[in-house]
Design an enzyme around this catalytic site. Structure first.
Site, short mmCIF file in Angstrom:
data_model
loop_
_atom_site.label_atom_id
_atom_site.label_comp_id
_atom_site.label_asym_id
_atom_site.label_seq_id
_atom_site.Cartn_x
_atom_site.Cartn_y
_atom_site.Cartn_z
CE LYS A 1 -3.94 2.01 2.52
NZ LYS A 1 -4.89 1.83 3.64
CB SER B 1 -8.65 0.81 5.55
OG SER B 1 -9.42 1.98 5.62
CB SER C 1 -8.28 3.69 2.68
OG SER C 1 -7.39 3.09 3.62
#
Lengths: 98, 489
Positions: free
Chosen positions: B78, B177, B153
């Site tokens: 990420k 998330s 997210s």
């Protein structure tokens, strides 16, 4: 506690947060922030007079490491990411009169 | 070599010399090149860098050295996690072009385990969002239906695994998330206990909630990655020194007699009927596996969303103060007479660099921390957080784990909720309580909806009891079909 959020208040908060908002953005965010604040006020339904706040997330405090000098990042490598640098430091606009 | 091999299969074959790390990496790069254009899951793909890492792993094997547990496994990271020498932006314009001079501890641990860091995955800007539509670099598309979101997210990390570009990625979970996008994409996603995994090098959103965790195609793959990244880190004072259990061994353990709690509060208004049916069927499968199912009460669940937004945004407003145009990333210096002052530079930089959702949250956070409002909002929320934690403590006196839906709905359409922040926030309603309590949770694919959209079963365990969570997750996985979107076949 019921708080009314208005445009002047949002402008003040934005200033505290170092945010410059466009006119239409201020208007929209005033509306949205008012909705959010109204929503979070549902917590007032709960009596928390005798409840301790969660000041620390873990069950026990973790052990701190010993305070020893260790190698750190190379200053030149760190400064390479700065938008502007000068004399071995981060350069910013003048903010103190000479 | 197919790109969709599972983590363990790749690592074992590379270690046995049946395939090379280079082949595994090339297969992943080919899959990314073929599918990323349609999905926007990766923001940066480190082609040459990844191939060099793979060659180094192969050379290590050729020298007769023992390879690590993730030998040759390509892993996406990420973009909220710092990667030395690779652009890291947290999907924000304010960090456009930023190249960290260090690795996050989790990234360093993956490298030490001989994994291949293949690229950086897309996300909501500074991890703020539930649909991945807040990225400054465009939304991620759900591999099951490109007109739908993958959740947020960590949407890029979830979509990359769902589309079998790679078999594992790292994400971060602040209010759900990892678990929510895992549910919406049919992947396995793990949020460990707060402090189980180091946050050093994770670009902070809300420090008392943020945790790094893996996505994988299967439970055992996620268990191996979590085992590698877990454990005390002297660089993060909040990381825990508790011993790391053998999560993979836990995956093979019987769950007979294990008590599963089902909270009525998670099956209330707003839950999609198809999601409810799928999760009730999943719980029945676990019952058939020998688990004992019991109702539990989590009475403060309905206050979790308000509590979360006060605490998370307060911490975000403080953490994001560091983005001021001085040390890294974007700088905008206003021109004209009288404009060359520091405060004006901060404002102009933050105005140009932050997206609307980030500004919205900074404003709420600044408001709840400001003079006159701190006690009424922030302190109140910290007290309600205690009540939410106590709910779990009580429940875990009666049961070993808690099962529920991960998300109230299947993947929603892009644009469907962008104009209604509160409706969007409600999407995290089932994941937030565990985040506030700091306990581990995961999402495992359950039976999809009639239209073929994934549904996630959330399993939540007591503090540091990830092993128990893995046992239940693996037992359920063994009784449910794996989900592979059409795009990946």
């Amino acid at each position: 506690m019921t708080t009314r959020i208005d445009r002047a208040q949002v402008e003040h908060i934005a200033q505290l947060a170092s945010l410059i908002l466009a006119d239409d953005e201020t208007e929209r965010l005033t509306r949205e922030l008012a909705d959010m604040v109204r929503y979070v006020e549902e917590l007032n339904e709960l009596d928390t007079a005798n409840v301790e706040p969660t000041a620390y997330v873990q069950l026990e405090r973790s052990e701190l490491r010993t305070d020893e000098v260790e190698p750190c990042l190379d200053p030149q490598e760190t400064l390479a990411q700065a938008p502007r640098s000068a004399h071995g430091g981060f350069a910013v606009p003048t903010f103190v009169e000479s | 070599m197919p790109s969709h091999d599972e983590v363990l299969a790749i690592a074992e074959r590379v270690r046995a010399g049946e395939t090379s790390a280079l082949d595994a990496t090339q297969a992943a790069l080919t899959a990314i090149d073929a599918r990323n254009g349609a999905l926007n899951a990766f923001l940066t793909v480190s082609h040459e860098n990844a191939l060099d890492q793979a060659r180094a792993v192969d050379a290590k094997r050729a020298r007769g050295e023992k390879l690590g547990p993730l030998a040759g496994v390509p892993i996406g990271i990420k973009d909220a996690l710092c990667t030395r020498g690779v652009v890291t932006t947290a999907a924000s314009k304010i960090l456009e072009g930023y190249v960290p001079p260090y690795d996050a501890t989790v990234v360093a641990r993956l490298r030490a385990a001989d994994a291949i860091i293949i690229g950086k995955t897309n996300m909501d800007e500074f991890a703020m969002g539930s649909s991945n539509e807040n990225s400054a670099y465009g939304p991620v598309k759900n591999p099951w239906d490109p007109e739908r979101t993958p959740g947020g997210s960590s949407g890029g990390s979830a979509a990359a695994v769902a589309a079998r570009m790679v078999s594992a990625t790292l994400g971060s979970d602040t209010g759900g998330s990892i678990r929510q996008p895992a549910a919406l994409t049919g992947t396995v996603g793990i949020k460990p206990t707060y402090g189980r995994v180091s946050r050093f090098g994770l670009i902070a959103f809300a420090s008392s909630l943020d945790q790094v965790g893996p996505f994988a195609t299967d439970v055992r793959g996620a268990a191996r990655v979590l085992g590698v990244i877990s454990g005390k880190d002297p660089k993060d004072a909040t990381s825990l020194g508790a011993p790391v259990d053998d999560y993979e061994a836990a995956c093979g353990k019987s769950v007979k007699g294990l008590r599963i709690g089902v909270p009525a509060e998670y099956f209330a208004k707003g839950l999609n009927p198809e999601v409810e049916a799928s999760i009730r069927a999943a719980i029945s499968e676990l019952e058939a596996e020998g688990c004992i199912v019991r109702p539990v009460k989590l009475p403060h669940t309905r206050y979790a969303l308000a509590t979360y937004y006060i605490i998370a945004d307060a911490e975000a407003s403080s953490n994001l103060a560091r983005f001021d145009g001085v040390r890294y990333g974007l700088r905008v210096e206003p021109s004209g007479p009288g404009k060359a002052d520091l405060k004006a530079m901060y404002g102009a930089t933050r105005d140009a660099g932050f997206g609307t959702e980030v500004k919205r949250r900074i404003l709420l956070g600044t408001f709840v921390l400001s003079a006159g409002y701190y006690d009424a909002y922030y302190l109140k929320a910290q007290k309600v957080r205690t009540l939410i934690r106590r709910d779990f403590e009580e429940a875990f006196r009666e049961v070993d784990v808690i099962c529920s839906p991960t998300s109230p709905t299947p993947a929603f359409r892009l644009g469907e909720k962008v104009d209604d922040p509160l409706a969007m926030y409600l999407n995290d309603v089932y994941t937030l309580p565990a985040s506030l309590a700091g306990i581990p949770g995961c999402s495992v694919p359950a039976k999809p909806t009639a239209s073929g959209l994934p549904v996630g079963l959330q399993i939540v365990a007591p503090w540091l009891e990830e092993a128990k969570m893995f046992s239940v997750a693996a037992a359920f996985e063994a009784r449910s079909p794996g989900l592979v979107p059409p795009l990946a076949t």
